[in-house]
Design an enzyme around this catalytic site. Structure first.
Site, PDB file in Angstrom:
ATOM      1  CG  ASP A   2      53.401  43.441  14.092  1.00  0.00           C
ATOM      2  OD1 ASP A   2      53.803  44.416  14.765  1.00  0.00           O
ATOM      3  OD2 ASP A   2      52.301  42.879  14.305  1.00  0.00           O
ATOM      4  CG  ASP A  34      49.614  52.460  13.646  1.00  0.00           C
ATOM      5  OD1 ASP A  34      49.638  53.572  13.111  1.00  0.00           O
ATOM      6  OD2 ASP A  34      48.553  51.848  13.850  1.00  0.00           O
ATOM      7  CE  LYS A  73      49.076  50.964   9.579  1.00  0.00           C
ATOM      8  NZ  LYS A  73      47.884  50.867  10.451  1.00  0.00           N
ATOM      9  CG  ASP A 110      45.241  40.431  15.146  1.00  0.00           C
ATOM     10  OD1 ASP A 110      46.127  41.297  15.295  1.00  0.00           O
ATOM     11  OD2 ASP A 110      44.156  40.452  15.759  1.00  0.00           O
TER      12      ASP A 110
HETATM   13  P1  IMP Z   1      51.700  51.353  17.711  1.00  0.00           P
HETATM   14  O1  IMP Z   1      51.884  51.202  19.186  1.00  0.00           O
HETATM   15  O2  IMP Z   1      50.575  52.292  17.369  1.00  0.00           O
HETATM   16  O3  IMP Z   1      52.985  51.684  16.956  1.00  0.00           O
HETATM   17  O4  IMP Z   1      51.157  50.003  17.159  1.00  0.00           O
HETATM   18  C1  IMP Z   1      51.933  48.938  17.067  1.00  0.00           C
HETATM   19  C2  IMP Z   1      51.176  47.654  17.257  1.00  0.00           C
HETATM   20  O5  IMP Z   1      49.789  47.749  16.886  1.00  0.00           O
HETATM   21  C3  IMP Z   1      51.806  46.676  16.328  1.00  0.00           C
HETATM   22  O6  IMP Z   1      52.773  45.925  17.028  1.00  0.00           O
HETATM   23  C4  IMP Z   1      50.658  45.856  15.825  1.00  0.00           C
HETATM   24  O7  IMP Z   1      50.516  44.706  16.625  1.00  0.00           O
HETATM   25  C5  IMP Z   1      49.439  46.715  15.987  1.00  0.00           C
HETATM   26  N1  IMP Z   1      49.028  47.347  14.696  1.00  0.00           N
HETATM   27  C6  IMP Z   1      49.263  48.611  14.289  1.00  0.00           C
HETATM   28  N2  IMP Z   1      48.757  48.858  13.064  1.00  0.00           N
HETATM   29  C7  IMP Z   1      48.186  47.681  12.684  1.00  0.00           C
HETATM   30  C8  IMP Z   1      47.496  47.267  11.479  1.00  0.00           C
HETATM   31  O8  IMP Z   1      47.306  48.005  10.491  1.00  0.00           O
HETATM   32  N3  IMP Z   1      47.063  45.980  11.469  1.00  0.00           N
HETATM   33  C9  IMP Z   1      47.262  45.119  12.512  1.00  0.00           C
HETATM   34  N4  IMP Z   1      47.893  45.453  13.638  1.00  0.00           N
HETATM   35  C10 IMP Z   1      48.360  46.730  13.725  1.00  0.00           C
HETATM   36 MG    MG Z   2      52.297  43.967  17.792  1.00  0.00          MG
END
Ligand code: IMP
Ligand code: MG
Length: 174
Positions: free
Chosen positions: A99, A102, A130, A158
């Site tokens: 999805d 981040d 992001k 969510d």
């Molecule tokens: P990362 O590991 O920091 O890249 O985060 C990725 C995971 O965190 C994604 O697969 C999302 O499930 C969740 N996530 C990151 N940012 C958001 C947000 O703004 N809203 C909801 N879920 C997020």
């Molecule tokens: Mg996720």
């Protein structure tokens, strides 16, 4: 009852539909001569992936990996993953679908897992990026929208376990 915020639309249902169709078309052309396996990261990518695969006009296998890092609306920093695949990806072109990218921690961790099963290649596709928040060590091969560093939810993402069924991407104002 949980107290849910009033959704503020960041990306409308119409814009999502249009962009997902474009991504599907591009992927269909890029994978024309490949053996495609789509692996989506649940739970967040379930809605995006189900729309995306119906816009890909190629034979494909589908599987999922489940991952979670968020507790409530804050990332816990720790990513837990269940990567038991049901399909054999050996020699196949794997497209990992998530999805949102981040910090990149989730995809970095997940990308290494199907590698053990010796796929021909692994690429990544995310609906939301992001990008401003991250170093450049991980970049999605396909990305729907670049978004600012705000908390987003809806269309699979969510808000503390809720709101995944919103048809658009909403955001929380600080
Ligand atoms: P990362 O590991 O920091 O890249 O985060 C990725 C995971 O965190 C994604 O697969 C999302 O499930 C969740 N996530 C990151 N940012 C958001 C947000 O703004 N809203 C909801 N879920 C997020
Ligand atoms: Mg996720």
């Amino acid at each position: 009852m949980v107290n849910l915020p009033k959704p503020k639309v960041l990306i409308s249902e119409r814009r999502i539909r249009k962009r997902v169709a474009e991504l599907g078309k591009k992927i269909s052309s890029d994978y024309k001569n490949k053996k495609l396996t789509v692996i989506f990261i649940s739970t967040g990518a379930v809605i995006f992936a189900s729309d995306l695969i119906r816009n890909i006009s190629l034979p494909m296998q589908i599987d999922s990996i489940s991952a979670s890092s968020y507790k409530g609306i804050k990332s816990s920093g720790k990513v837990s993953v269940d990567a038991r695949l049901k399909v054999d990806v050996k020699g196949r072109s794997v497209l990992l679908v998530d999805d949102i990218l981040d910090s990149g921690r989730t995809l970095k961790k997940i990308i290494g897992l199907p590698k053990r099963e010796k796929p021909a290649e692994i690429r990544t596709c995310v609906l939301l990026d992001k990008a401003s928040k991250r170093d450049d060590t991980i970049r999605p091969d396909y990305s729907g929208f670049s978004i600012p560093d705000v908390f987003v939810y809806g269309y699979g993402l969510d808000y503390d376990g809720y709101c995944r069924n919103l048809p658009h991407v909403a955001y929380l104002e600080d």
